[in-house]
Design a protein around this motif. Sequence first.
Motif, short mmCIF file in Angstrom:
data_model
loop_
_atom_site.label_atom_id
_atom_site.label_comp_id
_atom_site.label_asym_id
_atom_site.label_seq_id
_atom_site.Cartn_x
_atom_site.Cartn_y
_atom_site.Cartn_z
N SER A 114 4.23 6.06 92.70
CA SER A 114 4.47 4.47 92.41
C SER A 114 4.92 2.91 93.64
N GLY A 115 5.08 4.87 94.81
CA GLY A 115 5.78 4.03 96.14
C GLY A 115 7.32 3.76 95.46
N MET A 116 8.41 4.59 94.31
CA MET A 116 8.74 4.47 93.67
C MET A 116 9.42 5.93 93.08
N VAL A 117 10.98 6.82 92.87
CA VAL A 117 11.14 8.10 93.12
C VAL A 117 12.53 8.03 92.17
N MET A 118 12.28 8.79 91.26
CA MET A 118 13.84 8.93 90.61
C MET A 118 14.14 10.22 91.56
N ALA A 119 15.78 9.86 91.78
CA ALA A 119 16.50 10.98 92.27
C ALA A 119 17.55 11.67 92.38
#
Length: 821
Positions: A331-336
């Motif tokens: 989604s172009g977003m990640v959990m870090a």
Amino acid sequence: MDEINFNHIEKKWQKKWDEERTFSVNEKSKKKKFYCLEMFPYPSGSGIHMGHALNYTIGDIYARYKVMNGFNVLHPIGYDALGLPAENAAIKVGTHPEVYTKKSMKNFTLQLKALGLSYDWERLLDTSDPKYYKWDQWIFLKMLEDGLAYQKESAVNWCPLCNTVLANEQVTNNGTCWRHEKTKVEVRSLKQWFLKITDYADELLDKIDDLNWPERTKTMQKHWIGKSYGTEIDFLVNGEKWPVFTTRPDTIYGVTFVVVSPYHKDFLKLVTKEQNKEVDKFLKKLNSVSEKDTVDLEKEGVFTGSYAINPVTNEKVPIYLGNFVVADYGSGMVMAVPAHDKRDYEFAKKYGIKIKIVIDPIDFELNNKNIAEAYTGEGTLINSGEFNGVKNEVAKELITKYLSNKKFGKKSVQFRLKDWGISRQRYWGTPIPIIHCEKCGAVPVPVKDLPVKLPKEVEFGKGNPLLTNEKWINVKCPKCKSKAKREADTMDTFVNSSWYFLRYCDTNNEDEIFDKKKVEYWSPVDTYIGGAEHACMHLIYSRFYVKFLRDLGLLSFDEPAVRLFHQGLIHAEDGEKMSKSKGNVVDPLITSKKYGVDSLRLFLVSVASPDKDFDWSEKGIEGSFRFIKRVSGFFKDAKIGENSKELDFEINNSIKSVGEDVENFEYRKATIKLREIFELISKEKEVKKEVLENFLKLLSPFCPHLTEELWERLGNKTLLSTSKWPEFKEMKLKEKAKFDINSKIVEDVLKIIKKYEEKGKKIKKVYFYTVPFEFDKLNNEKLKKGIGKEVLIYSVKDEKKYDPENKAKKARPGMPAFYFE
RNA sequence: GUGGAUGUGCCGGAGUGGUCAAACGGGAGGGACUCAAGAUCCCUUAGCUUAUGCUUACCUAGGUUCGAAUCCUAGCAUCCACACCA
């Protein structure tokens, strides 16, 4: 017989093959078909180089071999004529790309013909011909109908000085323009056309295993498609769900921040007023979209001001903008999770973000407070609420289930493969058949109006050249007839090469893309030969096109090429890459003038296996030249008559082994066998005509001109090139009499004993040590009688054997070891 | 970092359990031919030595086996491709 002038006979036979249309084929033959294809060249102005010569020689040997083996062989050639280099070169020399390309192609044809290649020249293909690219456009429209071609905003490299879009290759490693070393390339967003190759991702991946392609190419494609299984998890931001994709849902309790890509289409929603300035500053620093310089780019980012809520823990974590997040993956977003991901760890350290350990390694303890690096291995969950103590592999399942029950996530599959952006803001490509109407939007050009031809009159050097031709650009909308403009972008040239191999089956068809029956007859390609550098792009796009055309009902097979072969790279004699600037280029045509084309062909495939890189060697080609001269010299005064049985036997063996070697692309081995068999032939006083002819046939695919000439001089009226490959016969050199191993041993041992006794040594006993499987064959009685001494026989395996000098290790099948006493 | 491939004599490279001091080519050395050179042809090309010999050798170290360049394990080196894909 006259002396042979190589340059003379080359012309003679090339002319003959041409005039007699020796290699022209059609579908009416009763023979089995074979489609042998080499990747078509990009016709550059400088003519063919050694790499071309190698590539086409490899293919030609194969094609000729197949012809002689009774196949109806399709062996075509053409030009990948559209493309940026032609446009650049034309601009440089101040001519039109079309003029430049036409001239290059003409030159290429002359040069390729000079190599004696067995092409069906009547099928010559030129992708810059509107008769060809019309069908590029047709396919595009079909894709559009099926929703496989679409427009979207996408980032491009922009040079403000050139006022145009740059290809990734035109961006230097420093992120500057190739023509303006001091100008930083900017990132701009443009509406561009994409082909939805991702619709075929699964099939492209699954079918790889069935291909008879080099393993490394197959693995590269697998990586390129990059399927990974994971979980999509929704984080709440201001009451809205923002999904992230992860392969490690088991680490969800360790999430301490979230990172979003600066190319994410909605990221501005996340930026708060207070952080606006910081974010702006960060965005300005971002480099081009070129992926080259991202290799050792430091991870950088900036806080957006917003927070996301972890759906499992309900913790609030900060959202960062980060340069290392890929926009169009997931989604172009990640959990870090800094404790268990290297990148996240690096980022967290840099910005002082909390690190929370949630996986406990099985073998060792992690220092809870201050870990030195991310632990990415297996383990048991800790600090993870109700999931504590669960193995992390199991936890992946459990947590995903938990999330989907709560409607905050689901199992998900992601591909690395992206949709194929085909828009190029260039002139020398296939025009995209679209008209942009003020009212109707993007309207496809009706099929009856195809092809949309490239206008000749355009200006170069001022952005997109097609925009400079007003007459061409401004048209009426095909739907509502109101004012409209043509799409000024052209297609990526990989589009042209994605289906050209199908067009060869029916090159000159003006009514349809190809006759289905003809393609059905010839396709798929049986052997495809070309550089390994195309392992990903061209070879995946072609597979995609074939699958799409199949789904249209035009093809009934799934894959473009059954078998693939990569030739090696040729380096210069100094081991460096051949390049004009280094002045170490060896020109194939100059070389073949000097030594003859046959020498060049033979040398190219006899230095190394064709799929390995090798260095050019002038000495090496002289060696090949010498061989060819020896062959022609020998034939000049060869006496026809009876030859030895051994030669009959050996030439027969060569028929089999040379054939097998060619079949397996092990040309080097084949040339070695040809040398060996010639060595034997040349030692004979007289040779049977049949043996000489068979030798010529075996050599023919490698050295077609010389062999054709010698064949004629032997009195043959038909062409050697189309003659039948000799037949291998089961044959025994001599009826090997079932001879007794014992008598041979007696004979040998007696000789040795004699020498021993001459030196005054006395021998009473002889000990034999035989290889285990021969133990039964040795006969004590016979040996004793023959040798006249006492004989003891042991198997080498026998642990109790008497062997003071450890002679047993000398035992060989057929000859035992022995020890005297 | 990840994945793949490879490592053989002076060099390029065959050989994938015994017949291997190891094909074939190149290089080098010697010889024949020639007034001479080139081309061509022949021989030699790990060492000791001339022996049915021994020693050292197929990246290194171990192992399996009667026997390993070849099989296994570990390491080293080189090359290629991909590369922040969560």
